[in-house]
Write an enzyme that holds these catalytic residues in place. Structure first.
Site, PDB file in Angstrom:
ATOM      1  N   LYS A   1      -5.128  -2.370  -1.342  1.00 35.03           N
ATOM      2  CA  LYS A   1      -3.906  -1.697  -0.904  1.00 35.03           C
ATOM      3  C   LYS A   1      -3.489  -2.124   0.509  1.00 35.03           C
ATOM      4  CE  LYS A   1      -3.692   1.251  -4.519  1.00 35.03           C
ATOM      5  NZ  LYS A   1      -4.907   1.035  -5.317  1.00 35.03           N
TER       6      LYS A   1
HETATM    7  C1  LIG Z   1      -5.129   1.152  -6.684  1.00 35.05           C
HETATM    8  C2  LIG Z   1      -6.370   0.531  -7.184  1.00 35.05           C
HETATM    9  C3  LIG Z   1      -6.429  -0.070  -8.449  1.00 35.05           C
HETATM   10  C4  LIG Z   1      -5.285  -0.019  -9.423  1.00 35.05           C
HETATM   11  O1  LIG Z   1      -4.161  -0.750  -8.992  1.00 35.05           O
HETATM   12  P1  LIG Z   1      -2.712  -0.456  -9.630  1.00 35.05           P
HETATM   13  O2  LIG Z   1      -1.772  -1.285  -8.863  1.00 35.05           O
HETATM   14  O3  LIG Z   1      -2.475   1.021  -9.442  1.00 35.05           O
HETATM   15  O4  LIG Z   1      -2.796  -0.812 -11.075  1.00 35.05           O
HETATM   16  C5  LIG Z   1      -7.598  -0.724  -8.800  1.00 35.05           C
HETATM   17  N1  LIG Z   1      -8.666  -0.754  -7.981  1.00 35.05           N
HETATM   18  C6  LIG Z   1      -8.645  -0.166  -6.764  1.00 35.05           C
HETATM   19  C7  LIG Z   1      -9.874  -0.216  -5.918  1.00 35.05           C
HETATM   20  C8  LIG Z   1      -7.501   0.484  -6.324  1.00 35.05           C
HETATM   21  O5  LIG Z   1      -7.484   1.054  -5.109  1.00 35.05           O
END
Ligand SMILES: *Cc1c(COP(=O)(O)O)cnc(C)c1O
Length: 464
Positions: free
Chosen positions: A112
């Site tokens: 993120k």
């Molecule tokens: C947010 C997240 C995901 C999922 O990603 P999306 O874009 O919501 O599909 C997978 N793994 C981790 C560690 C995340 O923080």
């Protein structure tokens, strides 16, 4: 570049509007009126280039005239300069035709940070220039919140509100959000699951009086700028593997933002093969591909909590692309969905989706087995989300649904999920030195029921 809404009833918008708006005014999601493309020889030139420079180049395809190229490059260098690895998104080979793309070297140890660190700079630039203020709200399944807070807390003109499902994120995830004491940061622990948090955010945007009174803006992956930022590591990874057959990507998936960014990169001309959707027991997307019915059930708590999601907001964007960018048709389907709780995908749209995507669901037992297996084979610890991706990649390969070179996205650092890693291997993954002392820090957060009015009141108290 202009942006339209997936529901076809919003005026065309520019990048600055899309960056700061959250949902489109008709309740749909912003999408570009056409996918920009980058020529194959320019993509080949990304191999070995600094990550920030590739980011600025790719982002420029989406930002219109919002920023000069120099300014974009400066912001990208600033955003990615704080990552703990010189390659920013290093690619590690783990098998003959198998790679792992490490996306956890950012300040809050999950992928993120890639979008959020950049968005923090973009917001700051736009708000300063316009003399505007914003309150940015995000629902988090655990990682978005920390990434948003650490990216936006330094912004002078933005407040940040994060809703997380109480008791459904790990202690490390929660502490990484709640350790900051700042007047422009508000954490709310919500008595509900992630889907409840996401539904409250949508309700708060729909309440125009409230949204206007606090200048509400959103940074969930419904924000197009985040998806644009996430296309970049698909480019750097594919360019690093230079030429030849298309490259498959397997992506641990919750809200469908990350894997959709891979689809966008493919539309932009990147040599991508199949995109593998890896889900945990919250396997709605896997079931949708199998049956054509998108039917959320209750959220199940798993060892990969950042993917404990049923309503995958970005799926609406894919549906829009698969249904010929027909906003009126999407609007009708989404109205049916709101009424019936199920969305039926037309056969030709489903076939088109299956031309680009395949899927696999992974249980907690398989997740633990994969963490253990990976550790025994490589001596490296992986986090449970990455393990879901690795287990899915192997199942997809074994059944012939993907063939050839495949990159699995590693979405978080193992130390963010120490309980699962220890359960699988007996080893306790160490937090990087930058986070030493996290468990001694005070936590700053409010609690609230899963009720939009109650949460609006808490937000007004701090930002009204
Ligand atoms: C947010 C997240 C995901 C999922 O990603 P999306 O874009 O919501 O599909 C997978 N793994 C981790 C560690 C995340 O923080």
């Amino acid at each position: 570049m202009k942006y339209l809404s997936t529901r076809g009833a919003a005026p065309a918008a520019d990048f600055e509007t899309v960056l700061t708006a959250g949902l489109a005014p008709d309740g749909g999601l912003h999408v570009p009126d056409a996918f920009p493309t980058i020529a194959a020889d320019e993509i080949a030139g990304f191999a070995g280039a600094p990550y920030a420079d590739v980011a600025a180049r790719v982002l420029a395809q989406f930002t219109g005239d919002a920023f000069s190229n120099e300014r974009l490059q400066e912001m990208a260098r600033d955003a990615y300069g704080g990552f703990a690895h010189a390659d920013v998104a290093p690619l590690t080979q783990v098998g003959d035709e198998d790679w792992i793309l490490e996306l956890f070297h950012g300040p809050t140890l999950a992928f993120k940070d890639f979008a959020m660190q950049l968005l923090g700079r973009l917001f700051d630039d736009v708000l300063e220039r316009r003399g505007r203020r914003l309150t940015v709200i995000a629902a988090t399944s655990g990682d978005t919140g920390a990434a948003a807070i650490h990216a936006l807390a330094p912004c002078r003109r933005a407040g940040v509100v994060v809703l997380h499902p109480e008791g459904r994120v790990t202690d490390v995830q929660r502490r990484m959000m709640t350790n900051i004491d700042a007047p422009n940061v508000l954490n709310i622990a919500v008595d509900g699951d992630f889907d409840a948090c996401q539904a409250i955010v949508k309700k708060l945007f729909a309440d125009r009086d409230f949204a206007d009174s606090v200048h509400l803006s959103g940074v969930n992956s419904i924000n197009w700028a985040r998806l644009a930022a996430q296309t970049v590591y698909y480019f750097t990874a594919a360019a690093a593997l230079d030429g030849g057959a298309p490259i498959n990507f397997v992506v641990p998936t919750g809200n469908f933002g990350d894997v959709y960014a891979g689809f966008v990169a493919k539309q932009m001309g990147l040599n991508v093969g199949m995109l593998g959707i890896a889900t945990n027991a919250n396997s709605i997307l896997h079931n949708t591909l199998a049956t054509g019915d998108y039917r959320p059930a209750g959220v199940r708590k798993t060892l990969s909590p950042s993917m404990d999601i049923q309503v995958a907001s970005n799926f609406e964007r894919l549906l829009y692309n698969a249904m010929g960018c027909d906003g009126a048709a999407i609007r009708a389907r989404m109205e049916d969905f709101a009424r019936d709780g199920v969305l039926n995908i037309p056969a030709d749209a489903l076939a088109s989706i299956k031309g680009d995507f395949c899927s696999e669901a992974v249980t907690d037992d398989m997740t633990l087995a994969e963490i253990r297996n990976h550790y025994e084979q490589t001596g490296e610890l992986i986090d449970p989300h990455t393990a879901v991706g690795r287990a899915a990649a192997q199942a997809l390969r074994a059944s012939g649904r993907i063939e050839g070179r495949t990159v699995t996205l590693s979405t978080a650092h193992p130390a963010k999920f120490p309980e699962a890693v220890k359960k699988a291997t007996g080893k306790e993954p160490a937090l990087p030195a930058a986070w030493a002392g996290l468990f001694d820090q005070h936590e700053y957060m409010e609690r609230a029921p899963a009720d939009a009015q109650a949460i609006a009141a808490v937000i007004r108290k701090q930002f009204g």
